[in-house]
Design a protein around this motif. Structure first.
Motif, PDB file in Angstrom:
ATOM      1  N   ARG A  58     -69.008   1.780 -21.389  1.00 17.28           N
ATOM      2  CA  ARG A  58     -68.096   2.915 -21.232  1.00 17.28           C
ATOM      3  C   ARG A  58     -68.027   3.360 -19.771  1.00 17.28           C
ATOM      4  O   ARG A  58     -66.945   3.570 -19.225  1.00 17.28           O
ATOM      5  CB  ARG A  58     -68.561   4.077 -22.101  1.00 17.28           C
ATOM      6  N   LYS A  59     -69.203   3.437 -19.136  1.00 10.81           N
ATOM      7  CA  LYS A  59     -69.220   3.877 -17.735  1.00 10.81           C
ATOM      8  C   LYS A  59     -68.456   2.912 -16.842  1.00 10.81           C
ATOM      9  O   LYS A  59     -67.841   3.312 -15.869  1.00 10.81           O
ATOM     10  CB  LYS A  59     -70.676   3.978 -17.248  1.00 10.81           C
ATOM     11  N   THR A  67     -63.175   9.836 -30.441  1.00  9.80           N
ATOM     12  CA  THR A  67     -63.594  11.034 -31.163  1.00  9.80           C
ATOM     13  C   THR A  67     -62.482  11.366 -32.153  1.00  9.80           C
ATOM     14  O   THR A  67     -61.665  12.239 -31.916  1.00  9.80           O
ATOM     15  CB  THR A  67     -63.818  12.192 -30.179  1.00  9.80           C
ATOM     16  N   ILE A  68     -62.457  10.622 -33.225  1.00  7.30           N
ATOM     17  CA  ILE A  68     -61.376  10.757 -34.209  1.00  7.30           C
ATOM     18  C   ILE A  68     -61.973  10.900 -35.587  1.00  7.30           C
ATOM     19  O   ILE A  68     -61.512  11.656 -36.416  1.00  7.30           O
ATOM     20  CB  ILE A  68     -60.511   9.469 -34.240  1.00  7.30           C
ATOM     21  N   ASP A  69     -63.018  10.129 -35.820  1.00  4.48           N
ATOM     22  CA  ASP A  69     -63.717  10.146 -37.086  1.00  4.48           C
ATOM     23  C   ASP A  69     -64.715  11.301 -37.023  1.00  4.48           C
ATOM     24  O   ASP A  69     -65.603  11.318 -36.171  1.00  4.48           O
ATOM     25  CB  ASP A  69     -64.448   8.800 -37.241  1.00  4.48           C
ATOM     26  N   PRO A  70     -64.565  12.287 -37.903  1.00  9.10           N
ATOM     27  CA  PRO A  70     -65.430  13.465 -37.803  1.00  9.10           C
ATOM     28  C   PRO A  70     -66.900  13.169 -38.070  1.00  9.10           C
ATOM     29  O   PRO A  70     -67.759  13.982 -37.759  1.00  9.10           O
ATOM     30  CB  PRO A  70     -64.874  14.427 -38.859  1.00  9.10           C
ATOM     31  N   LYS A  73     -69.092   8.558 -33.926  1.00  6.61           N
ATOM     32  CA  LYS A  73     -68.279   8.027 -32.837  1.00  6.61           C
ATOM     33  C   LYS A  73     -67.838   6.617 -33.195  1.00  6.61           C
ATOM     34  O   LYS A  73     -68.572   5.859 -33.839  1.00  6.61           O
ATOM     35  CB  LYS A  73     -69.059   8.033 -31.535  1.00  6.61           C
ATOM     36  N   VAL A  94     -56.420   2.286 -37.267  1.00  5.89           N
ATOM     37  CA  VAL A  94     -55.600   1.173 -36.768  1.00  5.89           C
ATOM     38  C   VAL A  94     -54.905   1.596 -35.472  1.00  5.89           C
ATOM     39  O   VAL A  94     -54.662   2.778 -35.234  1.00  5.89           O
ATOM     40  CB  VAL A  94     -54.567   0.687 -37.811  1.00  5.89           C
ATOM     41  N   ASP A  95     -54.628   0.589 -34.657  1.00  7.61           N
ATOM     42  CA  ASP A  95     -54.004   0.853 -33.364  1.00  7.61           C
ATOM     43  C   ASP A  95     -52.522   1.153 -33.505  1.00  7.61           C
ATOM     44  O   ASP A  95     -51.845   0.619 -34.385  1.00  7.61           O
ATOM     45  CB  ASP A  95     -54.162  -0.376 -32.460  1.00  7.61           C
ATOM     46  N   VAL A 114     -55.149  16.715 -15.470  1.00  7.48           N
ATOM     47  CA  VAL A 114     -55.031  15.967 -16.715  1.00  7.48           C
ATOM     48  C   VAL A 114     -55.068  14.466 -16.435  1.00  7.48           C
ATOM     49  O   VAL A 114     -54.328  13.958 -15.603  1.00  7.48           O
ATOM     50  CB  VAL A 114     -53.729  16.338 -17.446  1.00  7.48           C
ATOM     51  N   PHE A 115     -55.957  13.777 -17.120  1.00  7.96           N
ATOM     52  CA  PHE A 115     -56.100  12.336 -16.906  1.00  7.96           C
ATOM     53  C   PHE A 115     -55.235  11.521 -17.850  1.00  7.96           C
ATOM     54  O   PHE A 115     -54.815  10.418 -17.525  1.00  7.96           O
ATOM     55  CB  PHE A 115     -57.562  11.907 -17.123  1.00  7.96           C
ATOM     56  N   GLY A 116     -55.021  12.025 -19.035  1.00  5.90           N
ATOM     57  CA  GLY A 116     -54.245  11.249 -19.998  1.00  5.90           C
ATOM     58  C   GLY A 116     -54.161  11.960 -21.320  1.00  5.90           C
ATOM     59  O   GLY A 116     -54.519  13.128 -21.442  1.00  5.90           O
ATOM     60  N   ASN A 117     -53.657  11.231 -22.290  1.00  2.29           N
ATOM     61  CA  ASN A 117     -53.584  11.822 -23.623  1.00  2.29           C
ATOM     62  C   ASN A 117     -53.750  10.735 -24.666  1.00  2.29           C
ATOM     63  O   ASN A 117     -53.686   9.540 -24.364  1.00  2.29           O
ATOM     64  CB  ASN A 117     -52.260  12.550 -23.820  1.00  2.29           C
ATOM     65  N   HIS A 118     -53.948  11.185 -25.843  1.00  2.00           N
ATOM     66  CA  HIS A 118     -54.201  10.257 -26.939  1.00  2.00           C
ATOM     67  C   HIS A 118     -53.671  10.899 -28.211  1.00  2.00           C
ATOM     68  O   HIS A 118     -53.976  12.061 -28.496  1.00  2.00           O
ATOM     69  CB  HIS A 118     -55.704  10.002 -27.043  1.00  2.00           C
ATOM     70  N   ILE A 119     -52.870  10.176 -28.957  1.00  3.59           N
ATOM     71  CA  ILE A 119     -52.305  10.721 -30.191  1.00  3.59           C
ATOM     72  C   ILE A 119     -53.079  10.193 -31.384  1.00  3.59           C
ATOM     73  O   ILE A 119     -53.329   8.982 -31.485  1.00  3.59           O
ATOM     74  CB  ILE A 119     -50.828  10.349 -30.361  1.00  3.59           C
TER      75      ILE A 119
ATOM     76  N   THR B  67     -61.519  17.583 -34.402  1.00  4.37           N
ATOM     77  CA  THR B  67     -62.414  16.490 -34.021  1.00  4.37           C
ATOM     78  C   THR B  67     -61.989  16.029 -32.637  1.00  4.37           C
ATOM     79  O   THR B  67     -61.289  15.036 -32.483  1.00  4.37           O
ATOM     80  CB  THR B  67     -62.309  15.335 -35.044  1.00  4.37           C
ATOM     81  N   HIS B 118     -51.559  14.644 -33.986  1.00  2.00           N
ATOM     82  CA  HIS B 118     -52.159  15.635 -33.111  1.00  2.00           C
ATOM     83  C   HIS B 118     -52.416  14.965 -31.770  1.00  2.00           C
ATOM     84  O   HIS B 118     -52.994  13.877 -31.727  1.00  2.00           O
ATOM     85  CB  HIS B 118     -53.479  16.116 -33.730  1.00  2.00           C
ATOM     86  N   ILE B 119     -51.973  15.593 -30.707  1.00  2.94           N
ATOM     87  CA  ILE B 119     -52.175  15.022 -29.378  1.00  2.94           C
ATOM     88  C   ILE B 119     -53.339  15.711 -28.690  1.00  2.94           C
ATOM     89  O   ILE B 119     -53.414  16.931 -28.666  1.00  2.94           O
ATOM     90  CB  ILE B 119     -50.933  15.161 -28.486  1.00  2.94           C
ATOM     91  N   GLU B 120     -54.211  14.895 -28.142  1.00  7.46           N
ATOM     92  CA  GLU B 120     -55.326  15.401 -27.367  1.00  7.46           C
ATOM     93  C   GLU B 120     -55.096  15.020 -25.909  1.00  7.46           C
ATOM     94  O   GLU B 120     -55.077  13.840 -25.574  1.00  7.46           O
ATOM     95  CB  GLU B 120     -56.598  14.741 -27.903  1.00  7.46           C
ATOM     96  N   PHE B 121     -54.882  16.025 -25.077  1.00  6.59           N
ATOM     97  CA  PHE B 121     -54.801  15.797 -23.636  1.00  6.59           C
ATOM     98  C   PHE B 121     -56.199  15.998 -23.092  1.00  6.59           C
ATOM     99  O   PHE B 121     -56.914  16.896 -23.545  1.00  6.59           O
ATOM    100  CB  PHE B 121     -53.855  16.806 -22.986  1.00  6.59           C
ATOM    101  N   TYR B 122     -56.597  15.192 -22.141  1.00  8.68           N
ATOM    102  CA  TYR B 122     -57.937  15.374 -21.613  1.00  8.68           C
ATOM    103  C   TYR B 122     -57.933  15.352 -20.097  1.00  8.68           C
ATOM    104  O   TYR B 122     -57.097  14.713 -19.460  1.00  8.68           O
ATOM    105  CB  TYR B 122     -58.896  14.309 -22.164  1.00  8.68           C
ATOM    106  N   GLY B 123     -58.874  16.072 -19.535  1.00  8.22           N
ATOM    107  CA  GLY B 123     -58.949  16.184 -18.093  1.00  8.22           C
ATOM    108  C   GLY B 123     -60.123  17.051 -17.695  1.00  8.22           C
ATOM    109  O   GLY B 123     -61.099  17.141 -18.434  1.00  8.22           O
ATOM    110  N   GLY B 137     -67.288   7.334 -14.422  1.00  8.04           N
ATOM    111  CA  GLY B 137     -67.231   7.253 -15.873  1.00  8.04           C
ATOM    112  C   GLY B 137     -68.059   8.312 -16.572  1.00  8.04           C
ATOM    113  O   GLY B 137     -67.836   8.606 -17.735  1.00  8.04           O
TER     114      GLY B 137
END
Lengths: 139, 139
Positions: A58-59, A67-70, A73, A94-95, A114-119, B67, B118-123, B137
DNA sequence: TACTAAATTAGAATAATTCTAAAAAACGTT
DNA sequence: AACGTTTTTTAGAATTATTCTAATTTAGTA
């Protein structure tokens, strides 16, 4: 996971086994999934090795920690930007390879870098749906 | 949290205290945050009561379990659709009230019944940024 | 006021993850 | 090929968030 070109990393057999298991893996395994699998080849394998290796990857930017599955990890060796769909029942992930372009309002961009986002899309997979069960808040 | 109109719920003082703490709260508290706060008024309060109450509220659709924070679950009394921005350092979470319209490809919609996204923005928030530190990292 | 189902409590139990300290192994250098 | 240093592995203990338990208390109703 550029095969075996692990510059700057000591290449141990345990690490190789983890890398091989992760390479191209789209199941978004948990640490325990990885542990169970690699332990077949290295019965003395310990959890600490799995967690250490995942952290090192990861590093280096070779692995995403999801962090999606409550409950635990989940890990994704595919580090290119993409999103996920998770089954609220069985936690299958699934992707989703779609490039949505999503901008944050000025207000938030001022108070964060803000570095990015993830849906995260959520629902019930066909497999779980056919198994039935009630569909209340308990999922 | 429709004030005190908790039809079908036994309204105990502990629950009221939790409801009051959550009402309009946009800090996305963890169970421990809630416990610590409510314990001030009810020193015998136990963790089980907090978790039980949160679960009851969630089942009733009055609370979202987030989550996003890899270390603990976070709770949001605002159940209208919105998104979040999280600081990877201090785990502060702020709301993003923008209605992005996001559709899933047919392929995924065939294999899942999708309820939402749900969108997660991170930073990194300004507060943490000014405190400095390396930006590798390790975040 | 009395009843009963539901809630609260303290503490034990569980589960994921991290830490520890000693033994083992990788890899650059002889 | 052996050496030495630094990193990794290991087993198990420790930690942390969350859930469970069984006894006691309480809310809401009759």
């Amino acid at each position: 996971m550029q095969k075996y070109r692990e510059i700057g990393l000591k290449l141990t057999p345990q690490r190789l086994a983890i890398l091989e298991y992760l390479d191209g893996n789209t199941s978004h395994p948990s640490a325990e999934d990885i542990y169970r699998e690699v332990k077949k080849r290295f019965p003395t394998m310990s959890f600490a090795t799995v967690y250490n290796t995942l952290e090192v990857l990861r590093k280096r930017g070779n692995l995403l920690e999801l962090t999606i599955d409550p409950e635990r990890k989940r890990y994704d060796p595919n580090t290119s930007p993409h999103h996920h769909l998770i089954c609220l029942r069985c936690k299958k992930i699934v992707d989703v390879h779609v490039d949505y372009r999503i901008d944050l309002p000025q207000k938030e961009r001022e108070s964060f870098e803000v570095f990015g986002n993830h849906i995260e899309f959520y629902g019930i997979c066909n497999n779980c749906k056919q198994k039935g069960g009630v569909m209340n808040g308990s999922v």
